[in-house]
Design a protein around this motif. Structure first.
Motif, short mmCIF file in Angstrom:
data_model
loop_
_atom_site.label_atom_id
_atom_site.label_comp_id
_atom_site.label_asym_id
_atom_site.label_seq_id
_atom_site.Cartn_x
_atom_site.Cartn_y
_atom_site.Cartn_z
N THR A 141 -11.75 16.23 -29.22
CA THR A 141 -12.55 15.25 -28.75
C THR A 141 -13.01 14.62 -29.64
O THR A 141 -13.23 13.63 -30.24
CB THR A 141 -13.35 15.46 -27.94
N TYR B 119 -12.12 18.86 -21.30
CA TYR B 119 -12.94 18.41 -22.75
C TYR B 119 -10.58 17.72 -22.38
O TYR B 119 -11.09 16.51 -23.93
CB TYR B 119 -12.97 18.98 -23.76
N MET C 234 -10.84 13.89 -21.72
CA MET C 234 -11.69 13.02 -22.14
C MET C 234 -10.98 13.03 -23.55
O MET C 234 -11.08 11.88 -24.18
CB MET C 234 -13.13 14.13 -22.96
N ALA C 235 -10.42 14.18 -23.92
CA ALA C 235 -9.80 14.12 -26.50
C ALA C 235 -8.77 12.47 -25.52
O ALA C 235 -8.72 11.51 -26.11
CB ALA C 235 -9.00 14.95 -26.62
#
Length: 474
Positions: free
Chosen positions: A324, A356, A359-360
């Motif tokens: 991220t 995550y 999210m990245a």
């Protein structure tokens, strides 16, 4: 006690373990070990339990079973606090301890069985066994404390009742303080924490608890005083340095916070505790907003430490968190590589990796793979109770908001825990996308006024950073 540790086995164990301290000095319970060294080390460990210094207690319990390998009750307590044990080894040690305790007295067997159930997360069974123990030891206040739910499992009425029955029992006020705070009674919480200090002034945890609640109240100078006192007492209590780091960050003193966390690392009892503080240093850089190179180096150091400890799950989570950071910096190649490394690090991919990774991908505007990671997380949540439903709601809300559907995001977010900092931040972002400036400012203001900081919680520190930035640009 500082409720930073996230492992369920630790949380439930701490809920009941202090109960044994009084029991071992009470004439109603006789230790059956024939080894004087084992008995002495066990009692030293129990004293540290009573003072809520669990890492130190663990070292004494280890010495007790080294002196007498058949000392079942000591083995159960050792295993319950040997936080580096994997689940298989934990269960094996607990079973061996209970089996050995079966050759001791009924009281030792019942207590060993209770602690085993607590360590395995079976709080209901543990409390029931402790209630049985209170019938055998009716005047033992620490067994009564455990039977009432201990540190984490007690209710506020039960904590109040216990303190009313045993007004000079220090650790009872530890539970009362946190439960009162959680119910919105801040004055009562502070009074309880202060009373614990008055009753047990030489215990580092008492000062640490009072310091933490003062910090949560925004009284940083007095919080620092209590944390500092905790660092001067024995046994060593590295969590007090973590408290000093939190208070420093909340006042914008990032270098000082990292100095305190390095002292926590130097005083760590276990490699796992050291890694926890290394991850908290990551949190200081996140809240500071960089510098990016230093943040990346700290991630790399933490990943190296996790690998050295053969901690595959933490390695995986750290790689996904790093992704991220790399995605936010526009380094797509590095982010994709970190996601791949995260998924390859552990055969049992932690749910956090999907969160995550999503999210990245979202930060890179790669919505197809972001949606795939969200779907994978939802699927895992169907079979894994450990998956945070708040994280799931926050992720879905984020993706909807970023794809132009903030009105669809809000109902999902409002159905989650709206006291969770991550959820609050996503609510603020959805309102901002809808043009609701006042509502967005109100939600970000709640975050900025929340001083219950957890530097080791990557989503917590990132949410706080975003809230600060949003407030600064108004």
């Amino acid at each position: 006690m500082r409720p930073r540790v996230t492992l369920i086995v630790i949380a439930v164990t701490l809920a009941t373990l202090p109960s044994l301290a009084r029991a071992q000095s009470d004439t109603t319970l006789k230790l059956t070990t024939s080894k004087p060294t084992a008995a002495a080390e066990f009692r030293a460990g129990v004293k540290d339990y009573e003072n809520v210094s669990f890492e130190s207690a663990n070292s004494h319990f280890k010495a007790a079973i080294d002196a007498d390998p058949k000392f079942g009750l000591a083995r159960v307590l050792y295993a319950s606090t040997a936080f580096g044990l994997d689940q298989k080894d934990l269960e094996s040690e607990l079973s061996r301890g209970v089996a050995d305790a079966a050759h001791a007295t009924n009281k030792e067997l019942i207590l060993a069985s209770a602690y085993r159930e607590a360590a395995l997360g079976h709080s209901g069974a543990a409390v029931a066994l402790f209630r049985t123990a209170t019938q055998l030891m009716p005047n033992d206040r620490l067994v009564a404390f455990a039977a009432a739910g201990g540190v984490f499992s007690a209710t506020l009425p039960a904590a109040r009742d216990l303190v009313a029955r045993y007004p000079d029992y220090a650790v009872g006020y530890n539970s009362l303080a946190y439960l009162s705070w959680n119910e919105g009674d801040k004055a009562g919480a502070l009074a309880a924490a202060k009373r614990q200090v008055e009753l047990n002034p030489t215990a580092p945890n008492a000062h640490d608890t009072y310091g933490e609640l003062l910090q949560w109240s925004g009284d940083f100078p007095h919080a620092v005083e209590e944390y500092q006192k905790a660092t001067t007492l024995t046994p060593k209590f590295p969590e007090a340095y973590a408290g000093l780091a939190e208070a420093s960050v909340l006042q914008g003193q990032y270098d000082q916070a990292r100095n305190f966390l390095n002292q926590a690392i130097a005083n760590s009892w276990t490699p796992q505790q050291k890694l926890n503080y290394m991850r908290q240093i990551i949190g200081t850089y996140v809240l500071q907003g960089g510098p990016p190179d230093a943040l990346t180096r700290q991630f790399e150091a933490s990943i190296a430490e996790a690998k050295a400890q053969h901690d595959k799950r933490t390695t995986a989570v750290l790689y996904s968190q790093l992704a991220t950071v790399q995605a936010n910096a526009g380094n797509a190649n590095a982010a994709h590589q970190s996601i791949a490394l995260a998924k390859a690090a552990s055969a049992d991919v932690p749910w956090n990796v999907h969160f995550y990774a999503a999210m990245a991908h979202g930060l890179m505007r790669h919505w197809a793979p972001a949606g795939q990671e969200l779907a994978a997380l939802k699927s895992q949540a169907d079979d894994d109770a450990s998956v945070s439903r708040d994280f799931l709601a926050a992720l879905e809300g984020y993706q909807l908001t970023q794809q132009g559907k903030p009105a669809d995001a809000l109902p999902i977010l409002m159905a989650a825990d709206t006291t969770n900092v991550l959820v609050m931040n996503r609510i603020a972002e959805a309102h901002a996308a809808l043009g609701h400036a006042a509502e967005a400012a109100e939600w970000n203001g709640r975050i900025n006024a929340n001083y219950a900081l957890n530097l080791g919680d990557f989503t917590n520190v990132n949410s706080r950073r975003r809230a600060r930035l949003a407030t600064a640009t108004r």
